[in-house]
Design a protein around this motif. Structure first.
Motif, PDB file in Angstrom:
ATOM      1  N   ALA A 161     -23.890 -45.955  11.099  1.00 40.01           N
ATOM      2  CA  ALA A 161     -22.753 -46.434  10.308  1.00 40.01           C
ATOM      3  C   ALA A 161     -22.074 -45.607   9.458  1.00 40.01           C
ATOM      4  N   GLY A 162     -22.527 -44.471   9.204  1.00 37.41           N
ATOM      5  CA  GLY A 162     -21.727 -43.136   8.705  1.00 37.41           C
ATOM      6  C   GLY A 162     -22.550 -41.731   8.409  1.00 37.41           C
ATOM      7  N   VAL A 163     -22.222 -41.168   7.280  1.00 37.00           N
ATOM      8  CA  VAL A 163     -22.945 -40.111   6.670  1.00 37.00           C
ATOM      9  C   VAL A 163     -23.413 -40.197   5.411  1.00 37.00           C
ATOM     10  N   LEU A 164     -24.650 -39.866   5.285  1.00 33.13           N
ATOM     11  CA  LEU A 164     -25.299 -40.132   3.729  1.00 33.13           C
ATOM     12  C   LEU A 164     -25.264 -38.330   3.339  1.00 33.13           C
ATOM     13  N   VAL A 165     -24.553 -38.127   2.332  1.00 35.32           N
ATOM     14  CA  VAL A 165     -24.382 -36.829   1.728  1.00 35.32           C
ATOM     15  C   VAL A 165     -25.297 -36.624   0.372  1.00 35.32           C
ATOM     16  N   THR A 166     -26.198 -35.877   0.475  1.00 35.78           N
ATOM     17  CA  THR A 166     -27.178 -35.612  -0.859  1.00 35.78           C
ATOM     18  C   THR A 166     -26.763 -34.431  -1.466  1.00 35.78           C
ATOM     19  N   LEU A 167     -26.193 -34.736  -2.770  1.00 39.86           N
ATOM     20  CA  LEU A 167     -25.807 -33.323  -3.580  1.00 39.86           C
ATOM     21  C   LEU A 167     -26.465 -33.311  -4.998  1.00 39.86           C
ATOM     22  N   ARG A 168     -26.716 -31.860  -5.158  1.00 38.43           N
ATOM     23  CA  ARG A 168     -27.029 -31.569  -6.405  1.00 38.43           C
ATOM     24  C   ARG A 168     -25.933 -31.538  -7.475  1.00 38.43           C
ATOM     25  N   GLY A 169     -25.942 -32.346  -8.499  1.00 34.25           N
ATOM     26  CA  GLY A 169     -24.530 -32.363  -9.264  1.00 34.25           C
ATOM     27  C   GLY A 169     -25.061 -31.783 -10.752  1.00 34.25           C
ATOM     28  N   LYS A 170     -24.108 -32.018 -11.450  1.00 32.52           N
ATOM     29  CA  LYS A 170     -24.314 -31.622 -12.872  1.00 32.52           C
ATOM     30  C   LYS A 170     -25.580 -32.523 -13.713  1.00 32.52           C
ATOM     31  N   THR A 171     -25.688 -33.648 -13.332  1.00 33.78           N
ATOM     32  CA  THR A 171     -26.774 -34.576 -13.824  1.00 33.78           C
ATOM     33  C   THR A 171     -27.834 -34.774 -12.825  1.00 33.78           C
ATOM     34  N   GLY A 172     -28.268 -34.042 -12.074  1.00 33.31           N
ATOM     35  CA  GLY A 172     -29.054 -34.348 -11.113  1.00 33.31           C
ATOM     36  C   GLY A 172     -28.663 -34.640  -9.656  1.00 33.31           C
ATOM     37  N   TRP A 173     -29.479 -35.270  -8.750  1.00 28.99           N
ATOM     38  CA  TRP A 173     -29.184 -35.470  -7.262  1.00 28.99           C
ATOM     39  C   TRP A 173     -28.473 -36.759  -7.400  1.00 28.99           C
ATOM     40  N   ARG A 174     -27.404 -36.967  -6.363  1.00 27.82           N
ATOM     41  CA  ARG A 174     -26.713 -38.037  -5.978  1.00 27.82           C
ATOM     42  C   ARG A 174     -26.522 -38.090  -4.432  1.00 27.82           C
ATOM     43  N   GLU A 175     -26.262 -39.533  -4.213  1.00 26.64           N
ATOM     44  CA  GLU A 175     -26.210 -39.627  -2.922  1.00 26.64           C
ATOM     45  C   GLU A 175     -24.563 -40.247  -2.662  1.00 26.64           C
ATOM     46  N   VAL A 176     -24.028 -39.719  -1.656  1.00 28.90           N
ATOM     47  CA  VAL A 176     -22.595 -40.318  -1.310  1.00 28.90           C
ATOM     48  C   VAL A 176     -22.632 -41.009   0.052  1.00 28.90           C
ATOM     49  N   GLU A 177     -22.112 -41.893   0.007  1.00 26.63           N
ATOM     50  CA  GLU A 177     -22.139 -42.551   1.436  1.00 26.63           C
ATOM     51  C   GLU A 177     -20.732 -42.484   1.809  1.00 26.63           C
ATOM     52  N   ILE A 178     -20.631 -42.079   3.200  1.00 17.86           N
ATOM     53  CA  ILE A 178     -19.366 -41.936   3.792  1.00 17.86           C
ATOM     54  C   ILE A 178     -19.511 -42.459   5.121  1.00 17.86           C
ATOM     55  N   LEU A 204     -16.973 -34.544  11.517  1.00 15.17           N
ATOM     56  CA  LEU A 204     -18.192 -33.974  11.297  1.00 15.17           C
ATOM     57  C   LEU A 204     -18.950 -33.928  12.541  1.00 15.17           C
ATOM     58  N   GLU A 205     -19.196 -34.750  13.399  1.00 12.12           N
ATOM     59  CA  GLU A 205     -19.773 -34.768  14.763  1.00 12.12           C
ATOM     60  C   GLU A 205     -19.163 -33.631  15.868  1.00 12.12           C
ATOM     61  N   ARG A 206     -17.900 -33.712  15.665  1.00 11.80           N
ATOM     62  CA  ARG A 206     -17.092 -32.933  16.570  1.00 11.80           C
ATOM     63  C   ARG A 206     -17.455 -31.348  16.159  1.00 11.80           C
ATOM     64  N   TRP A 207     -17.357 -31.283  14.899  1.00 14.74           N
ATOM     65  CA  TRP A 207     -17.531 -29.750  14.409  1.00 14.74           C
ATOM     66  C   TRP A 207     -18.835 -29.141  14.690  1.00 14.74           C
ATOM     67  N   ARG A 208     -19.694 -30.151  14.476  1.00 20.08           N
ATOM     68  CA  ARG A 208     -21.135 -29.722  14.770  1.00 20.08           C
ATOM     69  C   ARG A 208     -21.285 -29.554  16.145  1.00 20.08           C
ATOM     70  N   ALA A 209     -20.958 -30.312  17.212  1.00 18.74           N
ATOM     71  CA  ALA A 209     -21.123 -30.266  18.483  1.00 18.74           C
ATOM     72  C   ALA A 209     -20.504 -28.801  19.197  1.00 18.74           C
ATOM     73  N   PHE A 210     -19.254 -28.828  18.804  1.00 19.60           N
ATOM     74  CA  PHE A 210     -18.391 -27.590  19.286  1.00 19.60           C
ATOM     75  C   PHE A 210     -18.808 -26.299  18.491  1.00 19.60           C
TER      76      PHE A 210
END
Length: 197
Positions: A53-70, A84-90
């Protein structure tokens, strides 16, 4: 802006960076700090996981870890997940820094992580090439567009409930999110026309 990029390896990388940055409302350092997976590098500040369904981005931010759904987009040409899939493949990469430099001849991805200034230059270059805000002198146009434009662009263009935008941006307060959205609200409700003028 995407249409100004070539369809070579460098263009695939830059397209993925713009789309992931915009759809995730990421800071430029968050984009370039991404790794393919958790604990891939010592200097990574987050990682991505690709799902159906998409990409889950896990980030370390100013206030700790957060997840961003794309989520996946409605068009293959503008889908951040597909880019992103194209970049990784090529690029033939699946470990270490996600967005890396490309060799001079453009034939292969290198191991060297890009720095956040690359994102600012990329946004400026593609915005100018796309002819955005042509009424302004070039110096003003260059100053208007920067790496932060991706983050602010999503916040001001997404016609969705404020709490969803706040979550995506990782803001602790709704007031901070509203600062990003102020330009979106200008002239949305046209009282002049509603009054019959």
């Amino acid at each position: 802006m995407l249409a100004t990029l070539p369809h070579d390896l460098r263009g695939l990388r830059d397209r993925a960076m713009l789309l992931i940055g915009f759809a995730g409302a990421l800071r430029r350092s968050e984009i370039t700090g991404l790794d393919h997976g958790k604990d891939d590098t010592m200097d990574g500040t987050g990682w991505v996981e690709i799902f159906e369904a998409g990409v889950l981005v896990t980030l370390r931010g100013k206030t700790g870890w957060r997840e961003v759904e794309i989520a996946r987009g409605s068009s293959d040409a503008t889908c951040p997940v597909r880019a992103l899939e194209r970049w990784r493949a090529f690029s033939k990469t699946n470990f270490g820094s996600l967005f890396t430099a490309v060799s001079r001849d453009g034939s292969r991805a290198l191991e060297r992580r890009l720095n956040d200034r690359h994102v600012a230059r990329l946004v400026q270059r593609t915005a100018l090439a796309a002819g955005l805000r042509p009424e302004l002198p070039e110096a003003e146009r260059r100053a208007l567009f920067a790496g932060h434009s991706l983050r602010a662009g999503l916040a001001s263009s997404a016609e969705i409930d404020e709490r969803h935008v706040q979550k995506q941006l990782g803001h602790a307060s709704a007031e901070m999110t509203r600062r990003y959205q102020r330009s979106r609200d200008r002239f949305r409700v046209n009282l002049t026309k509603a009054a019959g003028l």
